[in-house]
Design an enzyme around this catalytic site. Structure first.
Site, PDB file in Angstrom:
ATOM      1  N   ARG A 227      15.862   0.637  -1.965  1.00 37.56           N
ATOM      2  CA  ARG A 227      17.114  -0.018  -2.318  1.00 37.56           C
ATOM      3  C   ARG A 227      18.107   1.066  -2.698  1.00 37.56           C
ATOM      4  NH1 ARG A 227      15.270  -3.698  -0.039  1.00 37.56           N
ATOM      5  NH2 ARG A 227      15.108  -5.900  -0.655  1.00 37.56           N
ATOM      6  N   GLU A 255      26.675  -1.513  -1.218  1.00 34.28           N
ATOM      7  CA  GLU A 255      26.234  -2.024   0.075  1.00 34.28           C
ATOM      8  C   GLU A 255      26.854  -3.395   0.304  1.00 34.28           C
ATOM      9  OE1 GLU A 255      21.966  -3.321   1.682  1.00 34.28           O
ATOM     10  OE2 GLU A 255      22.018  -1.193   1.123  1.00 34.28           O
ATOM     11  N   HIS A 274      20.986  -1.153   6.469  1.00 35.82           N
ATOM     12  CA  HIS A 274      19.928  -1.979   5.871  1.00 35.82           C
ATOM     13  C   HIS A 274      19.223  -2.804   6.961  1.00 35.82           C
ATOM     14  CE1 HIS A 274      18.635  -4.020   1.849  1.00 35.82           C
ATOM     15  NE2 HIS A 274      17.633  -3.981   2.715  1.00 35.82           N
TER      16      HIS A 274
END
Length: 310
Positions: A227, A255, A274
């Site tokens: 993450r 993000e 991602h």
């Protein structure tokens, strides 16, 4: 056999699951009122955020089947009393594939060769191998073990590190030493490549801070498929802009990464959006997981992958 009502967020899942005796499928993207007063299993959309779970308030729900492995922040939005299972077994292989793809691309100069190709320029250069490199895997759960398995054929020297020091077993069943977080600085100092595969928790938030990055040797590569908030982004940008370290990132903080963020301008950073778990392997594995959960609930058994008890 127990009768179940299961909500699914999209037609793809409905079509793939087909008919199962004793199960009524209903379509619900959590975009309006619940289709039933009671739902035995709710499968939320893969994308949309934990905030969608607030829409379960006032609905009787037996289980929420999350479509991601990570579930950080979910407990802040999931109404009390509703259990949640994560999607362990669904994304590990795809995420490990992308980790290796990022590692190989960064090590062997693929971004530079792509830029050369766009300029119609033939420029033979030597880049570092994966073979004989010292690779550190930070996090040794499902994703970390899947990465370890895929590294096995690359003749690298692998060190494993997780929250708790232990002797574990890799996916081939071989015993392996796993260092604890108390040896993070020491392990980073030894690593030419560090791959992050930890879940996001209060303990791992900012785990790779300025001091951790400073411990890495000159020219080292940081691969993050965990993450974004595991890494101090500002500290990483400073290291990249100085040219001392390299990075291959599938996750960032913030993000999505804004168009004007300085990470985009770092020539020694390779960034993907991602995409780790989002491959063609996802749908059939989600379908298999939902089928297993249905079978368990019909049999009155405890659900698989239960991470929040409700």
């Amino acid at each position: 056999m127990r009768e179940l009502v299961v909500s699914l967020p999209d037609e793809g899942l409905l079509e793939e699951l087909g008919e199962i005796p004793g199960v009524e499928w209903v379509a619900w993207e959590l975009d309006g009122p619940a289709p039933r007063a009671h739902l035995d299993i709710v499968v939320p959309p893969y994308w949309g955020g934990a905030e969608l779970l607030e829409r379960l308030d006032g609905t009787s729900v037996g289980l929420v089947q999350w479509q991601s492995i990570g579930y950080n922040g979910v407990d802040a939005h999931l109404p009390a009393g509703i259990p949640l299972a994560n999607a362990a077994t669904v994304h590990e292989a795809s995420t490990a594939e992308l980790a290796l793809a990022l590692l190989l691309a960064a090590q062997r100069g693929i971004p530079e060769f792509v830029r050369d190709g766009e300029a119609h320029r033939w420029d033979l250069r030597t880049f570092p191998s994966v073979a004989d490199r010292r690779v550190l895997i930070v996090g040794y759960g499902g994703v970390g073990k899947a990465i370890d398995a895929r590294l096995a054929g690359f003749e690298a020297h692998v060190t494993r590190l997780a929250r708790t020091a232990r002797t574990d077993r890799d996916l081939s069943g071989n015993p392996v030493e796993v260092r604890g977080f108390d040896r993070l600085a020491e392990s980073l100092a030894e690593a030419e490549i560090a791959i992050l595969a930890v879940p996001l928790t209060p303990e791992t938030t900012g785990l790779i801070d300025a001091a951790a990055l400073a411990a890495m040797p000159d020219g080292a590569l940081l691969v993050n498929v965990a993450r974004g908030r595991v890494v101090d982004t500002a500290a990483l940008v400073r290291e990249l802009e100085s040219g001392r370290l390299r990075a291959a990132l599938d996750v960032t903080d913030p993000e999505p990464l804004p168009a004007d963020h300085p990470l985009w301008s770092c020539a020694n950073a390779l960034i993907t959006p991602h995409a780790g778990g989002d491959s063609t392997a996802m749908l059939p594995r989600v379908v298999d997981l939902i089928r297993r959960q249905v079978a368990r609930m019909q049999a009155g058994e405890r659900p698989e992958n239960l991470v929040l008890e409700g």
